[in-house]
Design a protein around this motif. Sequence first.
Motif, PDB file in Angstrom:
ATOM      1  N   PHE A 108      -4.316 -37.531   4.014  1.00  0.00           N
ATOM      2  CA  PHE A 108      -4.048 -37.956   2.635  1.00  0.00           C
ATOM      3  C   PHE A 108      -3.658 -36.762   1.769  1.00  0.00           C
ATOM      4  O   PHE A 108      -4.093 -36.626   0.626  1.00  0.00           O
ATOM      5  CB  PHE A 108      -5.257 -38.682   2.037  1.00  0.00           C
ATOM      6  CG  PHE A 108      -5.684 -39.904   2.813  1.00  0.00           C
ATOM      7  CD1 PHE A 108      -4.854 -41.012   2.884  1.00  0.00           C
ATOM      8  CD2 PHE A 108      -6.895 -39.931   3.505  1.00  0.00           C
ATOM      9  CE1 PHE A 108      -5.225 -42.137   3.614  1.00  0.00           C
ATOM     10  CE2 PHE A 108      -7.283 -41.048   4.234  1.00  0.00           C
ATOM     11  CZ  PHE A 108      -6.448 -42.158   4.297  1.00  0.00           C
ATOM     12  N   ASP A 109      -2.877 -35.825   2.364  1.00  0.00           N
ATOM     13  CA  ASP A 109      -2.382 -34.646   1.632  1.00  0.00           C
ATOM     14  C   ASP A 109      -3.496 -33.722   1.165  1.00  0.00           C
ATOM     15  O   ASP A 109      -3.322 -32.964   0.202  1.00  0.00           O
ATOM     16  CB  ASP A 109      -1.543 -35.080   0.425  1.00  0.00           C
ATOM     17  CG  ASP A 109      -0.202 -35.636   0.891  1.00  0.00           C
ATOM     18  OD1 ASP A 109       0.382 -36.468   0.181  1.00  0.00           O
ATOM     19  OD2 ASP A 109       0.224 -35.264   2.002  1.00  0.00           O
ATOM     20  N   HIS A 110      -4.651 -33.795   1.800  1.00  0.00           N
ATOM     21  CA  HIS A 110      -5.743 -32.861   1.494  1.00  0.00           C
ATOM     22  C   HIS A 110      -6.188 -32.158   2.767  1.00  0.00           C
ATOM     23  O   HIS A 110      -6.241 -32.785   3.835  1.00  0.00           O
ATOM     24  CB  HIS A 110      -6.950 -33.617   0.909  1.00  0.00           C
ATOM     25  CG  HIS A 110      -6.781 -34.008  -0.532  1.00  0.00           C
ATOM     26  ND1 HIS A 110      -7.240 -33.237  -1.575  1.00  0.00           N
ATOM     27  CD2 HIS A 110      -6.172 -35.063  -1.099  1.00  0.00           C
ATOM     28  CE1 HIS A 110      -6.953 -33.815  -2.722  1.00  0.00           C
ATOM     29  NE2 HIS A 110      -6.295 -34.929  -2.464  1.00  0.00           N
ATOM     30  N   VAL A 111      -6.498 -30.881   2.656  1.00  0.00           N
ATOM     31  CA  VAL A 111      -7.122 -30.162   3.759  1.00  0.00           C
ATOM     32  C   VAL A 111      -8.622 -30.484   3.667  1.00  0.00           C
ATOM     33  O   VAL A 111      -9.232 -30.324   2.609  1.00  0.00           O
ATOM     34  CB  VAL A 111      -6.885 -28.641   3.635  1.00  0.00           C
ATOM     35  CG1 VAL A 111      -7.637 -27.895   4.733  1.00  0.00           C
ATOM     36  CG2 VAL A 111      -5.383 -28.336   3.725  1.00  0.00           C
ATOM     37  N   LEU A 112      -9.167 -30.989   4.761  1.00  0.00           N
ATOM     38  CA  LEU A 112     -10.535 -31.523   4.709  1.00  0.00           C
ATOM     39  C   LEU A 112     -11.584 -30.472   5.075  1.00  0.00           C
ATOM     40  O   LEU A 112     -11.278 -29.440   5.657  1.00  0.00           O
ATOM     41  CB  LEU A 112     -10.637 -32.726   5.661  1.00  0.00           C
ATOM     42  CG  LEU A 112      -9.613 -33.834   5.381  1.00  0.00           C
ATOM     43  CD1 LEU A 112      -9.761 -34.960   6.396  1.00  0.00           C
ATOM     44  CD2 LEU A 112      -9.755 -34.373   3.962  1.00  0.00           C
ATOM     45  N   ASP A 113     -12.801 -30.778   4.723  1.00  0.00           N
ATOM     46  CA  ASP A 113     -13.934 -29.881   4.976  1.00  0.00           C
ATOM     47  C   ASP A 113     -15.023 -30.691   5.665  1.00  0.00           C
ATOM     48  O   ASP A 113     -15.291 -31.823   5.235  1.00  0.00           O
ATOM     49  CB  ASP A 113     -14.434 -29.391   3.602  1.00  0.00           C
ATOM     50  CG  ASP A 113     -15.180 -28.075   3.705  1.00  0.00           C
ATOM     51  OD1 ASP A 113     -16.015 -27.811   2.832  1.00  0.00           O
ATOM     52  OD2 ASP A 113     -14.941 -27.349   4.687  1.00  0.00           O
ATOM     53  N   PRO A 114     -15.672 -30.199   6.717  1.00  0.00           N
ATOM     54  CA  PRO A 114     -15.401 -28.923   7.394  1.00  0.00           C
ATOM     55  C   PRO A 114     -14.212 -29.023   8.345  1.00  0.00           C
ATOM     56  O   PRO A 114     -13.684 -30.111   8.593  1.00  0.00           O
ATOM     57  CB  PRO A 114     -16.704 -28.705   8.177  1.00  0.00           C
ATOM     58  CG  PRO A 114     -17.106 -30.090   8.569  1.00  0.00           C
ATOM     59  CD  PRO A 114     -16.738 -30.963   7.401  1.00  0.00           C
ATOM     60  N   ALA A 115     -13.856 -27.866   8.870  1.00  0.00           N
ATOM     61  CA  ALA A 115     -12.797 -27.822   9.886  1.00  0.00           C
ATOM     62  C   ALA A 115     -13.347 -28.452  11.172  1.00  0.00           C
ATOM     63  O   ALA A 115     -14.552 -28.670  11.321  1.00  0.00           O
ATOM     64  CB  ALA A 115     -12.379 -26.376  10.129  1.00  0.00           C
ATOM     65  N   ILE A 116     -12.432 -28.745  12.093  1.00  0.00           N
ATOM     66  CA  ILE A 116     -12.828 -29.367  13.375  1.00  0.00           C
ATOM     67  C   ILE A 116     -12.848 -28.264  14.449  1.00  0.00           C
ATOM     68  O   ILE A 116     -11.788 -27.818  14.888  1.00  0.00           O
ATOM     69  CB  ILE A 116     -11.832 -30.475  13.783  1.00  0.00           C
ATOM     70  CG1 ILE A 116     -11.628 -31.485  12.663  1.00  0.00           C
ATOM     71  CG2 ILE A 116     -12.279 -31.117  15.095  1.00  0.00           C
ATOM     72  CD1 ILE A 116     -12.846 -32.323  12.328  1.00  0.00           C
ATOM     73  N   PRO A 117     -14.019 -27.825  14.859  1.00  0.00           N
ATOM     74  CA  PRO A 117     -14.082 -26.727  15.841  1.00  0.00           C
ATOM     75  C   PRO A 117     -13.251 -27.041  17.091  1.00  0.00           C
ATOM     76  O   PRO A 117     -13.318 -28.155  17.614  1.00  0.00           O
ATOM     77  CB  PRO A 117     -15.576 -26.643  16.179  1.00  0.00           C
ATOM     78  CG  PRO A 117     -16.268 -27.197  14.974  1.00  0.00           C
ATOM     79  CD  PRO A 117     -15.362 -28.297  14.469  1.00  0.00           C
ATOM     80  N   GLY A 118     -12.412 -26.094  17.479  1.00  0.00           N
ATOM     81  CA  GLY A 118     -11.610 -26.235  18.700  1.00  0.00           C
ATOM     82  C   GLY A 118     -10.256 -26.854  18.499  1.00  0.00           C
ATOM     83  O   GLY A 118      -9.399 -26.809  19.393  1.00  0.00           O
ATOM     84  N   LYS A 119     -10.009 -27.422  17.343  1.00  0.00           N
ATOM     85  CA  LYS A 119      -8.718 -28.103  17.100  1.00  0.00           C
ATOM     86  C   LYS A 119      -7.538 -27.147  17.249  1.00  0.00           C
ATOM     87  O   LYS A 119      -6.579 -27.449  17.947  1.00  0.00           O
ATOM     88  CB  LYS A 119      -8.680 -28.735  15.716  1.00  0.00           C
ATOM     89  CG  LYS A 119      -7.308 -29.306  15.335  1.00  0.00           C
ATOM     90  CD  LYS A 119      -7.242 -29.745  13.872  1.00  0.00           C
ATOM     91  CE  LYS A 119      -5.865 -30.297  13.513  1.00  0.00           C
ATOM     92  NZ  LYS A 119      -5.010 -29.330  12.820  1.00  0.00           N
ATOM     93  N   GLY A 120      -7.626 -25.986  16.623  1.00  0.00           N
ATOM     94  CA  GLY A 120      -6.512 -25.031  16.685  1.00  0.00           C
ATOM     95  C   GLY A 120      -6.187 -24.611  18.112  1.00  0.00           C
ATOM     96  O   GLY A 120      -5.022 -24.587  18.516  1.00  0.00           O
ATOM     97  N   ARG A 128      -8.418 -26.320  10.671  1.00  0.00           N
ATOM     98  CA  ARG A 128      -8.358 -27.221   9.506  1.00  0.00           C
ATOM     99  C   ARG A 128      -7.638 -28.518   9.903  1.00  0.00           C
ATOM    100  O   ARG A 128      -6.730 -28.532  10.717  1.00  0.00           O
ATOM    101  CB  ARG A 128      -7.596 -26.564   8.356  1.00  0.00           C
ATOM    102  CG  ARG A 128      -8.187 -25.261   7.845  1.00  0.00           C
ATOM    103  CD  ARG A 128      -7.525 -24.798   6.535  1.00  0.00           C
ATOM    104  NE  ARG A 128      -6.143 -24.382   6.690  1.00  0.00           N
ATOM    105  CZ  ARG A 128      -5.742 -23.116   6.949  1.00  0.00           C
ATOM    106  NH1 ARG A 128      -6.643 -22.168   7.135  1.00  0.00           N
ATOM    107  NH2 ARG A 128      -4.467 -22.805   7.055  1.00  0.00           N
ATOM    108  N   VAL A 129      -8.073 -29.591   9.297  1.00  0.00           N
ATOM    109  CA  VAL A 129      -7.396 -30.872   9.504  1.00  0.00           C
ATOM    110  C   VAL A 129      -7.028 -31.429   8.129  1.00  0.00           C
ATOM    111  O   VAL A 129      -7.787 -31.287   7.169  1.00  0.00           O
ATOM    112  CB  VAL A 129      -8.288 -31.858  10.302  1.00  0.00           C
ATOM    113  CG1 VAL A 129      -9.569 -32.193   9.579  1.00  0.00           C
ATOM    114  CG2 VAL A 129      -7.530 -33.139  10.623  1.00  0.00           C
ATOM    115  N   SER A 130      -5.823 -31.992   8.051  1.00  0.00           N
ATOM    116  CA  SER A 130      -5.427 -32.531   6.741  1.00  0.00           C
ATOM    117  C   SER A 130      -5.229 -34.041   6.881  1.00  0.00           C
ATOM    118  O   SER A 130      -4.846 -34.541   7.939  1.00  0.00           O
ATOM    119  CB  SER A 130      -4.127 -31.862   6.278  1.00  0.00           C
ATOM    120  OG  SER A 130      -3.038 -32.398   6.974  1.00  0.00           O
TER     121      SER A 130
END
Length: 299
Positions: free
Chosen positions: A46-58, A42-44
């Motif tokens: 502006f204080d929002h968790v965005l959709d979709p997640a960014i594959p590989g980020k974690g 997940r990437v956030s």
Amino acid sequence: MNLPTSATSLAGWQHIYSGKVRDLFVPENGPDNILLVVASNRVSAFDHVLDPAIPGKGALLTALSNWWFSRIDMPNHLADPESAPPVPMEVSDRAMLSRRLEMYPVECVVRGALTGSGFLEYRETGSVCGIELPAGLEDGDLLETPIYTPAHKAPLGEHDENISYEQSVELVGPEVAEALREASLKIFTAARDLAAERGVILADTKFEFGRDPETGELVLADEVLTSDSSRYWDASVYFDASLSRADRLASFDKQIVRNWLRSNWDQQGVPPQLPAEIVSQTQDRYRELFTRLTGKNWG
Ligand SMILES: CCOC(=O)Cn1cc(-c2ncnc(N)c2C#N)cn1
């Protein structure tokens, strides 16, 4: 802020806490001195968790944290895999097996540049966390020397509250407060210098520390020097006087997302889905940051 609704369930592990982009688990059947920190994709912004997640980020930010842990000369919370149940395959590349600590309630923020909440406080008071700064500083200015500007952790979804060093003493006592400040400034300065050699500005970061209940020692915990806990800028962009201030202070990893949102969302309600191209460009930025800092190709 829209919080993650589905916490990952992991065989053999009990989910105990969800942050914006990470989840905490403990072993279902012990031992009770182990904690699993799982970084989501997940990437956030502006204080929002965005959709979709960014594959590989974690996985990438977990690898970056581990790289920094291996270069920081102080005890850290990473646990010996032999001391814990197996980490499930589905999260193994983005999970951090940790020793469970007694966490200090101080967000140890160090700033090498004045921006974000630090700049807002400076603009109101001429100081940050009780530290007076020279007059006339602008958003994003580099500081002569890094400053330690602690914060008190706020409930999930709220902003942490900047506090003075003296308030941190009230929270954890004089010895620990001084140890937190000293360790934070030392680690930041070394990391800032290493990043600078690679053309990357470490503008600020947030450390978290705990006390090991078995040894009593001060331990560096949480994630360290990731682009979720730090602001990284590209030095060649930052020093390009032809760019606007906003573009010069573009965060290394999230600026593509933030720019797209600024052009496609009125910041009311839930943000729109990120297009595939924005997801792909953001993946590239995470990989570039990892490679710039570590000198290794990602993947
Ligand atoms: C959701 C991610 O976690 C946090 O936001 C911060 N946090 C850390 C702990 C913690 N607690 C005991 N021992 C540890 N080693 C840790 C760590 N890291 C709790 N919250």
